[in-house]
Design a protein around this motif. Sequence first.
Motif, short mmCIF file in Angstrom:
data_model
loop_
_atom_site.label_atom_id
_atom_site.label_comp_id
_atom_site.label_asym_id
_atom_site.label_seq_id
_atom_site.Cartn_x
_atom_site.Cartn_y
_atom_site.Cartn_z
N LEU A 99 -22.51 -5.96 -19.30
CA LEU A 99 -22.67 -7.68 -19.42
C LEU A 99 -21.10 -8.01 -19.38
O LEU A 99 -20.63 -7.79 -20.49
CB LEU A 99 -23.42 -8.08 -20.62
N HIS A 100 -20.79 -8.93 -18.65
CA HIS A 100 -19.23 -9.52 -18.47
C HIS A 100 -19.33 -10.88 -19.11
O HIS A 100 -20.06 -11.79 -18.34
CB HIS A 100 -18.64 -9.48 -17.08
N ILE A 101 -18.62 -11.29 -20.10
CA ILE A 101 -18.59 -12.59 -20.54
C ILE A 101 -17.29 -13.34 -20.46
O ILE A 101 -16.31 -12.66 -21.00
CB ILE A 101 -19.03 -12.65 -21.79
N THR A 107 -12.14 -12.55 -21.64
CA THR A 107 -13.16 -11.90 -20.85
C THR A 107 -13.76 -10.61 -21.80
O THR A 107 -12.72 -9.92 -22.56
CB THR A 107 -12.91 -11.23 -19.54
N PHE A 124 -26.24 -11.01 -26.09
CA PHE A 124 -24.95 -11.72 -26.30
C PHE A 124 -24.21 -11.67 -27.62
O PHE A 124 -25.16 -11.66 -28.68
CB PHE A 124 -25.35 -13.17 -25.95
N TYR A 135 -21.16 -15.73 -17.22
CA TYR A 135 -21.34 -14.32 -17.40
C TYR A 135 -21.99 -13.81 -16.06
O TYR A 135 -22.33 -14.31 -15.15
CB TYR A 135 -22.20 -13.98 -18.44
N THR A 157 -20.44 -16.88 -11.13
CA THR A 157 -21.07 -16.48 -12.42
C THR A 157 -22.33 -17.41 -12.74
O THR A 157 -22.50 -18.22 -12.19
CB THR A 157 -20.09 -16.31 -13.47
#
Length: 174
Positions: A99-101, A107, A124, A135, A157
Amino acid sequence: HVNGAVALAFQANPDLEVEAMKAIVYSTATDLGTSGKDNDYGHGMIDCVSIVESALETVSLSWNFPDGRPEWLEPSGGEEIMITISGNDVTPDPATAMLHIVAAGGTLELPMNHEGGDTYKAIFPELECGLMVDYYFSVESTEGDVSYSPFSAPLVTWSGEAWSGSVVSFTDDF
């Protein structure tokens, strides 16, 4: 023209989700006029060949969100998104599911939990209340190819806002 290009892309990969198809059409368009989306040319001129090629590139792994993706994220953390990642002849490597936030100029990459089979859970972290959060997800196949959701990530995103205590009591989609 757009409908024809989309029909060709769905013929190439019938498992594409609508959001993935939109991302492909937008990201492969040739920008005209002012840089970026504008009122004169929209996202630009479509490129049918690039659309079909991009649709074929996504054949390896399919992403599905059985419970949907939240628009509101709990600021205290713990918001979960269930995801199924599957492929016909390709297998995702559970150790690479991320998971990329993207929020507040930074980031954060968090590993997703493999729940067994083709099911994963993204959780999260704690977020600042009122923060707009972008995300996306990634996973590498056992063959070494990387797949993203949405398709054009990190350029495109998913997004949500970190708010607590709101309860939706009525919605209507006209």
